[in-house]
Design an enzyme around this catalytic site. Structure first.
Site, mmCIF file in Angstrom:
data_model
loop_
_atom_site.group_PDB
_atom_site.id
_atom_site.type_symbol
_atom_site.label_atom_id
_atom_site.label_comp_id
_atom_site.label_asym_id
_atom_site.label_seq_id
_atom_site.Cartn_x
_atom_site.Cartn_y
_atom_site.Cartn_z
ATOM 1 N N ASN A 49 -7.939 -5.719 8.073
ATOM 2 C CA ASN A 49 -8.273 -6.877 7.251
ATOM 3 C C ASN A 49 -7.106 -7.235 6.344
ATOM 4 O O ASN A 49 -6.574 -6.392 5.625
ATOM 5 C CB ASN A 49 -9.514 -6.558 6.399
ATOM 6 C CG ASN A 49 -9.866 -7.685 5.455
ATOM 7 O OD1 ASN A 49 -9.792 -8.855 5.818
ATOM 8 N ND2 ASN A 49 -10.256 -7.334 4.236
ATOM 9 N N GLU A 87 -14.261 -1.194 4.424
ATOM 10 C CA GLU A 87 -13.221 -0.562 3.623
ATOM 11 C C GLU A 87 -12.994 0.861 4.123
ATOM 12 O O GLU A 87 -13.928 1.544 4.541
ATOM 13 C CB GLU A 87 -13.616 -0.543 2.149
ATOM 14 C CG GLU A 87 -13.782 -1.914 1.512
ATOM 15 C CD GLU A 87 -12.494 -2.717 1.475
ATOM 16 O OE1 GLU A 87 -11.410 -2.096 1.410
ATOM 17 O OE2 GLU A 87 -12.566 -3.952 1.525
ATOM 18 N N ARG A 138 1.937 -1.639 -10.965
ATOM 19 C CA ARG A 138 2.949 -0.944 -10.180
ATOM 20 C C ARG A 138 4.272 -1.697 -10.118
ATOM 21 O O ARG A 138 5.286 -1.135 -9.694
ATOM 22 C CB ARG A 138 2.430 -0.694 -8.762
ATOM 23 C CG ARG A 138 1.440 0.468 -8.686
ATOM 24 C CD ARG A 138 1.097 0.790 -7.247
ATOM 25 N NE ARG A 138 0.099 -0.118 -6.706
ATOM 26 C CZ ARG A 138 -0.207 -0.216 -5.415
ATOM 27 N NH1 ARG A 138 0.444 0.519 -4.531
ATOM 28 N NH2 ARG A 138 -1.140 -1.057 -5.007
#
Length: 458
Positions: free
Chosen positions: A186, A171, A30
């Protein structure tokens, strides 16, 4: 338990050993760059360089950088910060735990503290790594995870806290609807007790939506084994991760704000702080004044009372006390200016020493030269230091006067107190206290211009 960072200086850990594993294998797709993401710079230093410097200050005894097979340049960069840093190759990418296990041999060595850091989080302070080590040294927790309170938690893993302890890290894609409402997130960085690290990491599986080995699963595994875990909470800005150019610019802005705050607190005047760009290692003494739109590259030291005027660019230079630089001056690497030197507008200096009280006030280039104290360099003077193949030095003594628009063709020496006539081209050494005029004799032809114009009008 959840701890709060209090910005204490990095503490000493006598008798404890530490391994830092820095994950730097990301290509940074990216970023739209052929350069590995970890080598993109913030405040004049690569992101991986910032992380390395921080763990070194937190007294890591050994540093292992996990890189991709094509990222040899990261290893080279790492050794410029920490000479003994090692690189290990992650041949395939199957999650953060898989990446950490690329350093299996080092982890198995038996260090007391294991720090896991990421090369794309350049703003984490040494004090934070030290606090992570302290949490491990206290002996209450086998795991310490770095976390933050997110303004918008979307996309982040959540810290599952219960009764003051860290139960798990979930997650987002694997979190329940209730867990997704949590805002304590996190940051990814982690400290692990070396006594348990390898067993815990090797126990991590890949039963998740991505079929990857998440380092975050280490918390739940530790709790299953009756080992405690805690969270260290820092600001969201400190743990900013850089994945694209927008985030790189954000990291730069945050780091610049940090550097400016430090400079102001040390007694430096920044007339317009937001317009001044500092490097990670810019050293500004007390009572230095920096005017607007000044840019510092790496390796600059500025003595007390110096003034850097607007639109100057300084890199790799040392500036003495009470010197005045600019406006519109450029100091390149190797420029060393003693106290009370005056460098004026549109003057460029490179790899040169300028003696105390010397003046170079207008439109000059001085390269590969030494200039004695109290010497005056006239407007438009240049040292002709390059012949297309090699560089040559110009040596000018103390108290000399170099007239405007002089060209000094190196190698050449000009003695103390010598005078060089305006417009001279100096190709031979000049003795002390001499006057040298090295230019064509002026010739005048009265009326010549009238005939020239009449001829050309026909």
């Amino acid at each position: 338990m959840a701890l709060a960072s209090n910005r204490n200086s990095a503490a000493s850990f006598p008798g404890r050993t530490c391994l830092a594993v820095i994950l730097a294998a990301g290509d940074g797709t990216r970023m739209r760059s052929t350069r590995p993401k970890a080598l993109h710079k913030v405040a004049g230093r690569s992101m991986v360089g910032h992380v390395l410097s921080a763990v070194v200050e937190a007294e890591a005894d050994r540093i292992v950088v996990v890189v991709a097979p094509t990222h040899g340049a990261i290893e080279v960069e790492a050794k410029t910060i920490a000479r003994d840093a090692e690189a290990v190759i992650q041949t395939e990418r199957r999650g953060t735990a898989h990446a950490v296990l690329a350093a299996r041999e080092a982890i198995a060595f038996g260090y007391d503290d294991i720090l896991v850091a990421f090369a794309d989080t350049p703003l984490v302070r040494p004090e934070t790594f030290a606090l992570m080590r302290k949490a491990l040294a206290d002996g209450e927790s086998a795991i310490v995870a770095l976390g933050f309170e997110a303004k918008d938690p979307t996309g982040y893993g959540r810290l599952i806290l219960k009764d003051g302890g860290l139960e798990a890290i979930r997650e987002e894609r694997d979190a329940s609807a209730e867990e997704r409402k949590l805002t304590t997130c996190n940051a990814g960085l982690m400290g692990v007790s070396g006594r348990h690290a390898l067993d815990l990491i090797e126990a991590i599986g890949c039963e998740n939506s991505q079929n990857e080995y998440y380092l975050t699963d280490i918390v739940a595994i530790a709790r299953e084994r009756k080992l405690a875990a805690c969270a260290l909470i820092v600001s969201e800005e400190e743990v900013l991760g850089v994945n694209d150019r927008t985030q790189l610019a954000a990291a730069e802005a945050l780091f610049q704000a940090r550097l400016r705050e430090s400079a102001l607190g040390a007694g430096v005047t920044l007339v317009d702080p937001s317009s001044v760009t500092l490097a990670f290692d810019t050293a500004l003494a007390q009572d230095v004044t920096i005017e607007p739109n000044v840019v510092f590259g790496p390796g600059v030291v500025v003595g007390a009372g110096a003034v850097i005027r607007s639109f100057s660019h300084v890199e790799g230079a040392t500036i003495g006390e009470n010197a005045t630089i600019g406006p519109f001056a450029r100091l390149r690497p190797g420029a060393t200016l003693m106290r009370d030197v005056h460098i004026g507008n549109f003057v460029e200096i490179k790899a040169s020493e300028v003696g105390a009280g010397a003046k170079i006030n207008h439109l000059s280039y001085i390269g590969d030269a030494s200039i004695g104290a109290k010497t005056n360099i006239g407007a438009g003077t240049i040292t002709c230091n390059y012949d297309g193949f090699g560089k040559f030095r110009t040596e000018i003594g103390e108290g000399a006067f170099i007239g405007s628009h002089a060209s000094l063709v190196a190698p050449v020496k000009i003695g103390d107190g010598a005078y060089i006539g305006t417009g001279s081209v100096i190709t031979k050494d000049v003795s002390a206290d001499s006057l040298v005029i090295a230019r064509e004799r002026q010739i005048e032809k009265p009326g010549w211009a009238i005939g020239f114009r009449e001829k050309n009008r026909k």
